[in-house]
Design an enzyme around this catalytic site. Structure first.
Site, short mmCIF file in Angstrom:
data_model
loop_
_atom_site.label_atom_id
_atom_site.label_comp_id
_atom_site.label_asym_id
_atom_site.label_seq_id
_atom_site.Cartn_x
_atom_site.Cartn_y
_atom_site.Cartn_z
N LYS A 14 0.83 -1.21 0.00
CA LYS A 14 0.00 0.00 0.00
C LYS A 14 0.87 1.26 0.00
CE LYS A 14 -2.36 -1.27 3.68
NZ LYS A 14 -1.79 -2.61 3.93
N ARG A 89 -10.15 0.27 9.41
CA ARG A 89 -9.63 -1.08 9.60
C ARG A 89 -10.69 -2.02 10.17
NH1 ARG A 89 -3.50 -0.13 11.61
NH2 ARG A 89 -2.53 -0.43 9.59
N ARG A 128 10.67 -5.65 5.20
CA ARG A 128 10.49 -4.23 5.48
C ARG A 128 11.09 -3.86 6.84
NH1 ARG A 128 4.44 -2.27 5.45
NH2 ARG A 128 4.40 -3.23 7.50
N ARG A 134 12.32 -1.36 11.66
CA ARG A 134 11.12 -1.46 12.51
C ARG A 134 11.22 -2.74 13.33
NH1 ARG A 134 5.67 -0.15 9.06
NH2 ARG A 134 6.43 1.55 7.79
N ARG A 146 -0.43 -9.51 13.90
CA ARG A 146 -0.92 -8.53 12.92
C ARG A 146 -1.75 -9.22 11.83
NH1 ARG A 146 3.49 -4.49 10.86
NH2 ARG A 146 1.65 -3.64 9.87
#
Length: 196
Positions: A14, A89, A128, A134, A146
């Site tokens: 996204k 969400r 990522r 992260r 998640r």
């Protein structure tokens, strides 16, 4: 004014596609993640609350997120619309967004959904996490949390927008290369050109 909801599981690309969408259609990208990260970086009270929740793989309360989004709608000028990324969400958030827009005589234009399978979600999130540092995304437990949160709370939105005739699904797997990103981008543009 156009209001696009950018949808898909974590790691679907996204963020990668949003920049091109914003540029091509003169939209303001509203990433709830970025709004929250800005609050965390600024060390605000909201940021501290959000950080504690996010570090445990939990979602930030709706009213906090909705307030930030409504504020952005009210203050941003000179665009043809908004690209909402990371919101709604849940069904409750989708209904809140509909109410927020109805109050301005507006409605969601379309929900543009990038879809990838769970195994690819895991690969992309870990990749990522390495690139962006992260640490919260690198832990197996957090990644699985998640993914299960997405399936339980976010997937029902597909039916919500499908019933409203506003759901557009795009295959988000164009392969792991730079060309793959462009393949997905052309799919996104093709779908949005029909909506614009």
């Amino acid at each position: 004014m156009k209001y696009y909801v950018l949808f898909g599981p974590p790691g679907a690309g996204k963020g990668t596609q949003a920049g091109a969408m914003v540029e091509r259609y003169n939209l303001r990208h509203i990433s709830t993640g970025e709004l929250l990260r800005a609050e965390i970086a600024a060390g605000t009270q909201l940021g501290k609350q959000a950080k504690a929740l996010i570090d445990n793989g939990n979602l930030v309360p709706d009213e906090i997120v909705e307030g930030m989004i409504e504020n952005t709608f009210a203050t941003v000028k000179g665009v043809d619309g908004f690209l909402l990324d990371g919101f709604p969400r849940t069904l409750a958030q989708a209904e809140a967004l509909d109410r927020m827009l109805a109050g301005k005589g507006e409605e969601v234009t379309a929900c543009v959904s990038l879809m990838i399978p769970d195994e690819l979600i895991k690969v992309r999130i870990k990749h990522r996490a390495t690139i962006e540092g992260r640490a919260d995304d690198a832990r197996e437990e957090t990644v699985n949390n998640r993914i299960s949160t997405y399936h339980a709370k976010t997937e029902p939105l597909i039916d919500f927008y499908r019933k409203a005739g506003k759901y557009v699904e795009i295959d988000g797997d164009g392969g792991p290369t730079e060309e793959g990103i462009l393949v997905v981008r052309s799919r996104v543009f093709e779908a949005m050109d029909k909506l614009a």
